[in-house]
Write a protein that holds these residues in place. Structure first.
Motif, PDB file in Angstrom:
ATOM      1  N   ARG A 162      74.971   1.668  -4.325  1.00 59.67           N
ATOM      2  CA  ARG A 162      73.561   1.523  -4.729  1.00 59.67           C
ATOM      3  C   ARG A 162      72.647   1.424  -3.507  1.00 59.67           C
ATOM      4  O   ARG A 162      71.515   1.930  -3.525  1.00 59.67           O
ATOM      5  CB  ARG A 162      73.402   0.296  -5.621  1.00 59.67           C
ATOM      6  CG  ARG A 162      73.846   0.526  -7.062  1.00 59.67           C
ATOM      7  CD  ARG A 162      73.439  -0.619  -7.953  1.00 59.67           C
ATOM      8  NE  ARG A 162      74.216  -1.824  -7.664  1.00 59.67           N
ATOM      9  CZ  ARG A 162      75.369  -2.116  -8.250  1.00 59.67           C
ATOM     10  NH1 ARG A 162      75.884  -1.304  -9.143  1.00 59.67           N
ATOM     11  NH2 ARG A 162      76.006  -3.231  -7.953  1.00 59.67           N
ATOM     12  N   GLN A 163      73.117   0.774  -2.453  1.00 60.00           N
ATOM     13  CA  GLN A 163      72.315   0.708  -1.230  1.00 60.00           C
ATOM     14  C   GLN A 163      72.083   2.105  -0.651  1.00 60.00           C
ATOM     15  O   GLN A 163      70.976   2.434  -0.214  1.00 60.00           O
ATOM     16  CB  GLN A 163      73.002  -0.172  -0.190  1.00 60.00           C
ATOM     17  CG  GLN A 163      73.002  -1.650  -0.516  1.00 60.00           C
ATOM     18  CD  GLN A 163      73.681  -2.465   0.574  1.00 60.00           C
ATOM     19  OE1 GLN A 163      73.645  -2.122   1.749  1.00 60.00           O
ATOM     20  NE2 GLN A 163      74.314  -3.560   0.170  1.00 60.00           N
ATOM     21  N   GLU A 193      68.280   1.298   7.994  1.00 58.34           N
ATOM     22  CA  GLU A 193      68.520  -0.011   8.608  1.00 58.34           C
ATOM     23  C   GLU A 193      68.920  -1.063   7.579  1.00 58.34           C
ATOM     24  O   GLU A 193      69.579  -2.051   7.903  1.00 58.34           O
ATOM     25  CB  GLU A 193      67.260  -0.447   9.350  1.00 58.34           C
ATOM     26  CG  GLU A 193      67.413  -1.699  10.186  1.00 58.34           C
ATOM     27  CD  GLU A 193      66.171  -2.008  10.997  1.00 58.34           C
ATOM     28  OE1 GLU A 193      66.245  -2.867  11.895  1.00 58.34           O
ATOM     29  OE2 GLU A 193      65.126  -1.376  10.734  1.00 58.34           O
ATOM     30  N   ASN A 194      68.521  -0.858   6.327  1.00 62.11           N
ATOM     31  CA  ASN A 194      68.794  -1.845   5.282  1.00 62.11           C
ATOM     32  C   ASN A 194      70.158  -1.661   4.627  1.00 62.11           C
ATOM     33  O   ASN A 194      70.489  -2.396   3.702  1.00 62.11           O
ATOM     34  CB  ASN A 194      67.698  -1.774   4.213  1.00 62.11           C
ATOM     35  CG  ASN A 194      66.354  -2.250   4.737  1.00 62.11           C
ATOM     36  OD1 ASN A 194      66.309  -3.201   5.511  1.00 62.11           O
ATOM     37  ND2 ASN A 194      65.280  -1.600   4.334  1.00 62.11           N
ATOM     38  N   ILE A 195      70.938  -0.692   5.081  1.00 60.99           N
ATOM     39  CA  ILE A 195      72.265  -0.472   4.506  1.00 60.99           C
ATOM     40  C   ILE A 195      73.257  -1.410   5.191  1.00 60.99           C
ATOM     41  O   ILE A 195      73.364  -1.429   6.418  1.00 60.99           O
ATOM     42  CB  ILE A 195      72.711   0.990   4.690  1.00 60.99           C
ATOM     43  CG1 ILE A 195      71.750   1.925   3.947  1.00 60.99           C
ATOM     44  CG2 ILE A 195      74.136   1.184   4.187  1.00 60.99           C
ATOM     45  CD1 ILE A 195      72.033   3.393   4.199  1.00 60.99           C
ATOM     46  N   GLU A 196      73.967  -2.171   4.398  1.00 57.48           N
ATOM     47  CA  GLU A 196      74.972  -3.087   4.944  1.00 57.48           C
ATOM     48  C   GLU A 196      76.023  -2.302   5.728  1.00 57.48           C
ATOM     49  O   GLU A 196      76.521  -1.277   5.286  1.00 57.48           O
ATOM     50  CB  GLU A 196      75.633  -3.861   3.802  1.00 57.48           C
ATOM     51  CG  GLU A 196      76.607  -4.928   4.253  1.00 57.48           C
ATOM     52  CD  GLU A 196      77.180  -5.714   3.090  1.00 57.48           C
ATOM     53  OE1 GLU A 196      78.158  -6.454   3.307  1.00 57.48           O
ATOM     54  OE2 GLU A 196      76.646  -5.593   1.961  1.00 57.48           O
ATOM     55  N   PHE A 218      66.588   2.053  15.693  1.00 55.84           N
ATOM     56  CA  PHE A 218      66.569   0.720  15.105  1.00 55.84           C
ATOM     57  C   PHE A 218      67.838  -0.005  15.540  1.00 55.84           C
ATOM     58  O   PHE A 218      68.804   0.606  15.992  1.00 55.84           O
ATOM     59  CB  PHE A 218      66.439   0.761  13.579  1.00 55.84           C
ATOM     60  CG  PHE A 218      67.667   1.262  12.844  1.00 55.84           C
ATOM     61  CD1 PHE A 218      68.737   0.425  12.563  1.00 55.84           C
ATOM     62  CD2 PHE A 218      67.739   2.581  12.403  1.00 55.84           C
ATOM     63  CE1 PHE A 218      69.849   0.891  11.872  1.00 55.84           C
ATOM     64  CE2 PHE A 218      68.842   3.056  11.710  1.00 55.84           C
ATOM     65  CZ  PHE A 218      69.903   2.202  11.454  1.00 55.84           C
ATOM     66  N   GLY A 219      67.805  -1.327  15.376  1.00 56.44           N
ATOM     67  CA  GLY A 219      68.913  -2.166  15.841  1.00 56.44           C
ATOM     68  C   GLY A 219      68.531  -2.843  17.145  1.00 56.44           C
ATOM     69  O   GLY A 219      68.653  -2.245  18.217  1.00 56.44           O
ATOM     70  N   ASN A 220      68.072  -4.090  17.068  1.00 58.63           N
ATOM     71  CA  ASN A 220      67.548  -4.759  18.254  1.00 58.63           C
ATOM     72  C   ASN A 220      68.591  -4.927  19.355  1.00 58.63           C
ATOM     73  O   ASN A 220      68.297  -4.723  20.534  1.00 58.63           O
ATOM     74  CB  ASN A 220      66.962  -6.122  17.869  1.00 58.63           C
ATOM     75  CG  ASN A 220      65.686  -5.986  17.057  1.00 58.63           C
ATOM     76  OD1 ASN A 220      64.973  -4.992  17.184  1.00 58.63           O
ATOM     77  ND2 ASN A 220      65.402  -6.974  16.214  1.00 58.63           N
ATOM     78  N   LEU A 302      68.905  15.290  17.063  1.00 55.60           N
ATOM     79  CA  LEU A 302      70.149  14.651  16.642  1.00 55.60           C
ATOM     80  C   LEU A 302      69.853  13.281  16.056  1.00 55.60           C
ATOM     81  O   LEU A 302      69.051  12.520  16.612  1.00 55.60           O
ATOM     82  CB  LEU A 302      71.096  14.461  17.835  1.00 55.60           C
ATOM     83  CG  LEU A 302      72.058  15.576  18.205  1.00 55.60           C
ATOM     84  CD1 LEU A 302      72.800  15.196  19.475  1.00 55.60           C
ATOM     85  CD2 LEU A 302      73.052  15.845  17.087  1.00 55.60           C
ATOM     86  N   MET A 303      70.506  12.971  14.934  1.00 59.22           N
ATOM     87  CA  MET A 303      70.505  11.605  14.421  1.00 59.22           C
ATOM     88  C   MET A 303      71.902  11.026  14.621  1.00 59.22           C
ATOM     89  O   MET A 303      72.904  11.660  14.250  1.00 59.22           O
ATOM     90  CB  MET A 303      70.138  11.549  12.936  1.00 59.22           C
ATOM     91  CG  MET A 303      70.397  10.172  12.318  1.00 59.22           C
ATOM     92  SD  MET A 303      69.934  10.053  10.573  1.00 59.22           S
ATOM     93  CE  MET A 303      68.191   9.698  10.757  1.00 59.22           C
ATOM     94  N   ASP A 304      71.976   9.845  15.223  1.00 63.34           N
ATOM     95  CA  ASP A 304      73.238   9.126  15.397  1.00 63.34           C
ATOM     96  C   ASP A 304      73.145   7.804  14.664  1.00 63.34           C
ATOM     97  O   ASP A 304      72.165   7.055  14.839  1.00 63.34           O
ATOM     98  CB  ASP A 304      73.524   8.881  16.878  1.00 63.34           C
ATOM     99  CG  ASP A 304      73.915  10.153  17.607  1.00 63.34           C
ATOM    100  OD1 ASP A 304      75.047  10.609  17.396  1.00 63.34           O
ATOM    101  OD2 ASP A 304      73.094  10.680  18.374  1.00 63.34           O
ATOM    102  N   LEU A 305      74.131   7.512  13.835  1.00 60.34           N
ATOM    103  CA  LEU A 305      74.202   6.250  13.109  1.00 60.34           C
ATOM    104  C   LEU A 305      75.481   5.520  13.499  1.00 60.34           C
ATOM    105  O   LEU A 305      76.531   6.151  13.688  1.00 60.34           O
ATOM    106  CB  LEU A 305      74.170   6.487  11.601  1.00 60.34           C
ATOM    107  CG  LEU A 305      72.920   7.192  11.050  1.00 60.34           C
ATOM    108  CD1 LEU A 305      73.079   7.453   9.555  1.00 60.34           C
ATOM    109  CD2 LEU A 305      71.673   6.376  11.326  1.00 60.34           C
ATOM    110  N   TYR A 306      75.400   4.190  13.595  1.00 63.46           N
ATOM    111  CA  TYR A 306      76.516   3.385  14.081  1.00 63.46           C
ATOM    112  C   TYR A 306      76.825   2.278  13.078  1.00 63.46           C
ATOM    113  O   TYR A 306      75.919   1.658  12.521  1.00 63.46           O
ATOM    114  CB  TYR A 306      76.175   2.761  15.435  1.00 63.46           C
ATOM    115  CG  TYR A 306      75.780   3.776  16.481  1.00 63.46           C
ATOM    116  CD1 TYR A 306      76.727   4.341  17.328  1.00 63.46           C
ATOM    117  CD2 TYR A 306      74.456   4.191  16.606  1.00 63.46           C
ATOM    118  CE1 TYR A 306      76.365   5.285  18.282  1.00 63.46           C
ATOM    119  CE2 TYR A 306      74.083   5.135  17.547  1.00 63.46           C
ATOM    120  CZ  TYR A 306      75.035   5.674  18.376  1.00 63.46           C
ATOM    121  OH  TYR A 306      74.663   6.609  19.312  1.00 63.46           O
TER     122      TYR A 306
END
Length: 699
Positions: A162-163, A193-196, A218-220, A302-306
């Motif tokens: 659902r997230q 950013e709001n995805i667990e 995002f991600g401080n 490019l989008m990179d997600l971690y």
């Protein structure tokens, strides 16, 4: 996987059925002397079974030895919790475990299958520890308890789904409502950013050296521990070239292959070696690199997600999610920046926003001069950012593209306040003049803009007609009742509205037709082709001026960089002009002295520049076209060509090529404008004027 759990089994809370209570007590009493060994034996048997199946083995293979040991330890704690009765704590824990399973990429169907294995092994393993008469009750308890556990875990598993669905819905909505690419990308990253389990994300483009420059993030902790330290000792950049280790990771592979690339586990993937230390420090365990492609399938960003979980991006549902992201981001870049250029790294973007937030905004003022009276009628406030190190001013071409909606609002609000304050100081020194301030199209969908205008007009007690708001050509206008309501409110405030950059695009012409502008500003870009096609550029000015006048708007020509352009704008009957040929932008403190010392000499009938005489000839040709139905009027038309004749005499060009072309044209006119001789003479006249303009421009 379970490191956040705090399971303390309360063995004093058995199930309600007496026979099940008795069976559990008997089991606990039987295994108590060797409890740890019994539990260890079951866990070892369970994982041996899982590892014998390829898909579970592949998933568990993503874990490091330390992670696998921690997983086993927490499974032991989870097993002990099954001996306690159902409670709110057990429901909460099971749902958390379900989310954790989803986060490491376990499919829901795998969860059901693994629970079947778990149930079978559990019954087999513990059945021999109790009396045969108690086995049935124990079996019923474990089956019921594990069925409950499975249901709770699936509920937790679905929470993650659902997230993800919610994030996609927010992203799809952002594409429809964002006014700039910068706003859209921030909305996209904000949704992700709001995805667990997702701890950081970036969007970037490579520079000319193939070094990936992160433009949004995002991600401080990721920003402070990695982005802010790139280039320092031990912190490797990311390359898209394949000739170095820093280009062999998922990002480089994604850029070169144009396909989504995965780092399933930072613990086991050798390609992430240059960044392994930072990943460990950040708790990053997996990542995905998504190439954003243009309409021709070429990578443009490019989008990179971690993620803090291994395998997070690798299951089937997550791959559908990343594929959707790739498509919508490609469409977004095509819509907002079909040919993106000028890579602005994340650090520089933050630098510009920090300047804006810390009193770095400085407005310069460029006069708009009446082409009828030769006197300045207003000053346009132009935003600059002042470097705190004394390194000069940052131009809007550098910082405007990186500002989001909130930043643009602050820029407008602060800039308007500065401009009205400056106007008040000029008035105190005897210089009464209007001011104009640029306003983004989002102002017609955001009520804060009109509220701020109304507030500052009251605070400064200024006549609203002394303020012009110039609507920038930088995005699509909101087409809705809200737009109409806000436009009516701007109108009711009494300010003047101007369309900036008329002619810069088709949308600007649509605006002119549908909006009640008091003033339009002809785009200075139309004058950039003067050297190649002088007549074409002057034609644009003349026709757009007539169009605006027909619609009841005054006309300001921007980009008047020379005396010739100023004279041409005068002769083509524009109302006002602006550009370096009149004055450069200046600080507020310089305005009063400039006004007192400036006056533009205007003589429409006696042009002194090549551009001026070309503009006069253009008007003569237009009037000639009106006379063609009446041949008897042609001699009057010949005598009306006095501006060109006067220029030839004043510049000492008698008997030169331009003069001879002029004489041929006048002679041909006596035979009529439809003759081959006149058309030939007219074409020769235009060539001579083209050469004259190019010579004046030094081309």
């Amino acid at each position: 996987m379970y490191e956040n759990l705090n399971i303390s089994p309360h063995l004093s809370e058995p199930p309600d059925a007496p026979e099940q209570q008795a069976a559990l007590r008997a089991l606990l009493q039987a295994v108590q002397p060797d409890l740890q060994a019994v539990v260890n034996g079951f866990i070892a048997r369970f994982y041996d079974e899982l590892l014998s199946q390829p898909r579970f083995s592949r998933l568990l293979g993503l874990l490091s030895e330390q992670e696998f040991a921690q997983l086993r330890k927490n499974q032991e704690r989870h097993l002990l919790s099954l001996f306690a009765g159902r409670s709110e704590a057990s429901v909460r824990v099971a749902r958390h475990v379900g989310r954790a399973h989803a986060l490491i990429g376990i499919e829901a169907s795998w969860l059901v299958e693994s629970y079947g294995l778990y149930t079978r092994l559990l019954i087999t393993h513990f059945a021999d520890w109790v009396d045969p008469s108690e086995r049935a009750a124990l079996l019923r308890y474990f089956i019921t308890r594990l069925q409950d556990e499975l249901q709770w875990q699936i509920e937790g598993h679905e929470d993650i789904g659902r997230q993800l669905d919610g994030a996609l819905a927010r992203i799809d909505a952002a594409i429809l409502t964002a006014h700039t690419l910068s706003d859209l990308l921030r909305s996209v990253l904000g949704a992700l950013e709001n995805i667990e389990g997702v701890v950081a994300g970036t969007i970037g483009r490579p520079d000319t050296n193939g070094v990936l420059q992160f433009e949004h993030a995002f991600g401080n902790r990721f920003k402070s521990l990695y982005l802010d330290r790139i280039g320092t000792v031990g912190v490797a950049p990311t390359l898209v070239r394949g000739d170095a280790a820093e280009g062999l990771g998922a990002s480089g592979r994604a850029w070169r292959s144009r396909e989504v690339q995965y780092t399933a586990s930072y613990s086991t993937d050798p390609a992430i070696l240059p960044w392994k230390a930072q990943a460990h420090e950040l708790g990053v365990r997996s990542a995905v690199s998504i190439p954003i492609l243009d309409a021709f399938g070429q990578p443009i960003a490019l989008m990179d997600l971690y993620s803090s979980y291994p395998g997070f991006f690798t299951n089937a549902a997550r791959k559908v999610f990343t594929g959707h992201l790739q498509k919508i981001l490609g469409l977004a870049f095509t819509r907002y920046a079909s040919s993106p250029s000028g890579v602005v790294p994340y650090a520089r973007r933050r630098f510009y926003v920090d300047l804006l937030d810390h009193e770095g905004l400085q407005m310069l003022y460029q006069p708009v001069v009446s082409l009828r009276t030769g006197r300045p009628v207003k000053f346009e406030a132009l935003a600059r950012l002042r470097r705190q190190d004394g390194g000069g001013l940052v131009s809007p071409a550098e910082f405007l593209p990186v500002l989001g909606a909130q930043d643009m609002w602050r820029l407008f609000s602060l800039g308007l306040e500065q401009a009205l304050h400056a106007r008040h100081r000029w008035a105190q020194q005897g210089v009464e003049t209007d001011v104009s301030v640029n306003m983004p199209p989002v102002a017609l969908s955001d009520p804060r803009y009109v509220e701020r205008v109304e507030q500052l007009l009251r605070n400064h007690a200024v006549d609203p007609r002394r303020l012009t708001l110039e609507l920038l050509e930088s995005g699509d206008l909101d087409i809705s009742e809200r737009r109409d309501a806000l436009l009516a409110r701007f109108r009711a405030s009494g300010v003047r509205l101007a369309e900036d950059d008329l002619g810069s695009g088709y949308s600007s012409l649509l605006r002119l037709d549908s909006f009640p502008f008091d003033e339009v500003k002809i785009d200075q870009g139309l004058l950039s082709g003067l050297g190649k096609a002088p007549r074409r550029a002057l034609d644009f000015i003349q026709h757009l001026t007539r169009l605006a006048h027909d619609l009841g708007s005054q006309v300001v020509v921007e980009g008047l960089e020379s005396a010739g352009l100023v004279e041409a704008a005068v002769i083509l009957q524009a109302d006002a002009g602006q550009g370096y040929g009149l004055a450069r932008p200046m600080p507020a403190d310089a305005v009063v002295d400039w006004v007192r010392g400036f006056h533009l000499h205007i003589d429409r009938d006696h042009p002194r520049t090549a551009l001026g005489v070309y503009a006069a000839h253009l008007l003569w040709e237009m009037r000639l076209a009106y006379m063609t139905p009446w041949p008897d009027a042609l001699p009057l038309a010949a005598r009306a060509a006095t501006a060109l004749h006067g220029y030839i005499e004043a510049q000492g060009l008698v008997d030169g090529p331009l003069h001879l072309a002029y004489l041929r044209l006048i002679r041909a006119l006596t035979e009529g404008v439809d003759t081959a001789e006149f058309r030939t003479a007219q074409a020769d006249m235009r060539r001579q004027l083209d050469q004259l303009v190019r010579a004046e421009l030094g081309l």
